[in-house]
Design a protein around this motif. Structure first.
Motif, PDB file in Angstrom:
ATOM      1  N   PRO A  53       2.989   7.961  -4.580  1.00  0.00           N
ATOM      2  CA  PRO A  53       1.970   7.421  -3.677  1.00  0.00           C
ATOM      3  C   PRO A  53       1.659   5.955  -3.966  1.00  0.00           C
ATOM      4  CG  PRO A  53       1.276   9.551  -4.530  1.00  0.00           C
ATOM      5  CD  PRO A  53       2.522   9.177  -5.279  1.00  0.00           C
ATOM      6  N   HIS A  54       1.695   5.155  -2.925  1.00  0.00           N
ATOM      7  CA  HIS A  54       1.360   3.728  -3.020  1.00  0.00           C
ATOM      8  C   HIS A  54       0.751   3.291  -1.689  1.00  0.00           C
ATOM      9  CE1 HIS A  54       5.411   3.943  -1.351  1.00  0.00           C
ATOM     10  NE2 HIS A  54       5.131   2.834  -0.697  1.00  0.00           N
ATOM     11  N   PRO A  55      -0.058   2.242  -1.706  1.00  0.00           N
ATOM     12  CA  PRO A  55      -0.799   1.834  -0.510  1.00  0.00           C
ATOM     13  C   PRO A  55      -0.070   0.758   0.294  1.00  0.00           C
ATOM     14  CG  PRO A  55      -1.575   0.590  -2.377  1.00  0.00           C
ATOM     15  CD  PRO A  55      -0.451   1.452  -2.887  1.00  0.00           C
ATOM     16  N   HIS A  56      -0.432   0.647   1.555  1.00  0.00           N
ATOM     17  CA  HIS A  56      -0.018  -0.482   2.394  1.00  0.00           C
ATOM     18  C   HIS A  56      -1.200  -0.947   3.220  1.00  0.00           C
ATOM     19  CE1 HIS A  56       4.290  -0.328   1.664  1.00  0.00           C
ATOM     20  NE2 HIS A  56       4.299   0.977   1.875  1.00  0.00           N
ATOM     21  N   ILE A  57      -1.206  -2.233   3.557  1.00  0.00           N
ATOM     22  CA  ILE A  57      -2.131  -2.768   4.564  1.00  0.00           C
ATOM     23  C   ILE A  57      -1.370  -3.735   5.465  1.00  0.00           C
ATOM     24  CG2 ILE A  57      -4.167  -2.622   3.046  1.00  0.00           C
ATOM     25  CD1 ILE A  57      -4.059  -5.752   2.860  1.00  0.00           C
ATOM     26  N   VAL A  97      -1.746   5.330   2.576  1.00  0.00           N
ATOM     27  CA  VAL A  97      -1.037   5.641   1.328  1.00  0.00           C
ATOM     28  C   VAL A  97       0.073   6.616   1.682  1.00  0.00           C
ATOM     29  CG1 VAL A  97      -1.270   6.532  -1.031  1.00  0.00           C
ATOM     30  CG2 VAL A  97      -3.224   5.421   0.082  1.00  0.00           C
ATOM     31  N   HIS A  98       1.267   6.431   1.068  1.00  0.00           N
ATOM     32  CA  HIS A  98       2.331   7.398   1.331  1.00  0.00           C
ATOM     33  C   HIS A  98       3.219   7.581   0.118  1.00  0.00           C
ATOM     34  CE1 HIS A  98       6.096   4.894   2.269  1.00  0.00           C
ATOM     35  NE2 HIS A  98       5.190   4.016   1.932  1.00  0.00           N
ATOM     36  N   SER A  99       3.966   8.709   0.130  1.00  0.00           N
ATOM     37  CA  SER A  99       5.013   8.952  -0.861  1.00  0.00           C
ATOM     38  C   SER A  99       6.265   9.363  -0.103  1.00  0.00           C
ATOM     39  CB  SER A  99       4.608  10.058  -1.832  1.00  0.00           C
ATOM     40  OG  SER A  99       4.509  11.287  -1.151  1.00  0.00           O
TER      41      SER A  99
HETATM   42 MN    MN Z   1       5.908   2.225   1.193  1.00  0.00          MN
END
Ligand code: MN
Length: 292
Positions: A53-57, A97-99
């Motif tokens: 899991p990691h974030p994006h904006i 957030v996605h994995s």
């Molecule tokens: Mn990503």
């Protein structure tokens, strides 16, 4: 007017080696496209962790596989298996957030391309979203076909949500000459995924970015054997893009705010239901140690 060719950079994302075609110097964006990682081909075991899991904006992620399967999970509650020939389009907006994981049942080759599109000011702080497209439109070409993932190529448009005038299409070409319709006020780039192309007589190898400035109404490509390549294009993106780690914004202050939200696990970024550990953000280099 000739093609401008930039070599890729080697990088590692999660457990995968990638060829990064964008961003590079001097080329940071092509239309609103701001990131292109060609991953694999790699051998995937049933339980391989791809990326936790990691974030994006401020961006849309466009995931396209040439071979294999993966499982996408995100903070909207999405759990979606993607297989080769399908599109996952995730819109980060103010935060998502996605994995990406092994499916638990597929083992074999994994190869694909991960692309990002910078969101325009009107939508970049809006809600997040996810779309899966199992079937995509194709444009028949002289010596092959183009699958339109996002946006419009010639008379063919994807149903996927595009937020600025652009196109992302995969060219699947047989040996020989092919003409691809372009718009003269857009800029374009070609990234070879398999095989070798010649554009304006210049060879374009796997991983390289071949940039085409505005001014063309068609692209003449010569495919050396069978080839698969990404065509990215769009109206030159007029907004200043500041990219750092997994964030696309307009200033360091905006990125600092997103970094702090991720580090402090506040409610900007909702957690993903997964066994994989979350990925910590590196410290932004513009912050002093007392500001972290
Ligand atoms: Mn990503």
């Amino acid at each position: 007017m000739t093609i401008e060719i930039t070599d890729d950079a080697a990088a590692v994302v999660g457990d995968l080696r990638v060829r990064r075609a964008l961003p590079r110097r001097p080329r940071r964006t092509v239309g609103a496209w701001c990131f292109a990682d060609h991953m694999g081909p790699a051998e995937l075991a049933q339980e391989t962790d791809l990326i936790g899991p990691h974030p994006h904006i401020g961006l849309q992620t466009v995931t396209w596989l040439l071979d294999g399967q993966a499982l996408h999970r995100d903070s909207l509650g999405t759990e979606q298996v993607i297989t080769a020939g399908q599109l996952n389009l995730m819109t980060a907006g103010h935060g998502v957030v996605h994995s990406e994981e092994a499916t638990g049942h597929y083992s074999g080759t994994l190869e694909g391309i991960q692309l990002w599109i910078a969101q325009p000011d009107e939508t970049r702080n809006a809600a997040n979203a996810f779309e899966h497209h199992a079937v995509l439109p194709k444009l028949e070409l002289d010596n092959g076909a183009a699958t339109v993932l996002v946006g419009t190529l010639g008379t063919t448009s994807s149903a996927a949500k595009a937020e600025s005038p652009l196109v992302g299409a995969e060219l699947d070409l047989r040996s020989g000459q092919t003409s691809v319709p372009l718009l003269p006020n857009w800029e374009y780039a070609v990234i070879v995924l398999r095989g070798e192309l010649r554009i304006d007589g210049e060879p374009l190898q796997i991983g390289q970015l071949g940039y085409l400035a505005p001014g063309r109404d068609e692209l003449g490509v010569e495919s050396i054997g069978t080839t698969r390549a990404m065509l990215l294009g769009g109206e030159p993106f007029s907004e200043q893009v500041v990219m750092w780690w997994n964030f696309v914004a307009r200033s360091h202050d905006e990125i600092t705010a997103a970094y702090r939200s991720w580090q402090h696990q506040d409610d900007r970024f909702v957690s993903v239901s997964t066994a994989l550990p979350r990925i910590p953000a590196p410290a932004p280099p513009w912050l002093s140690s007392t500001e972290l």
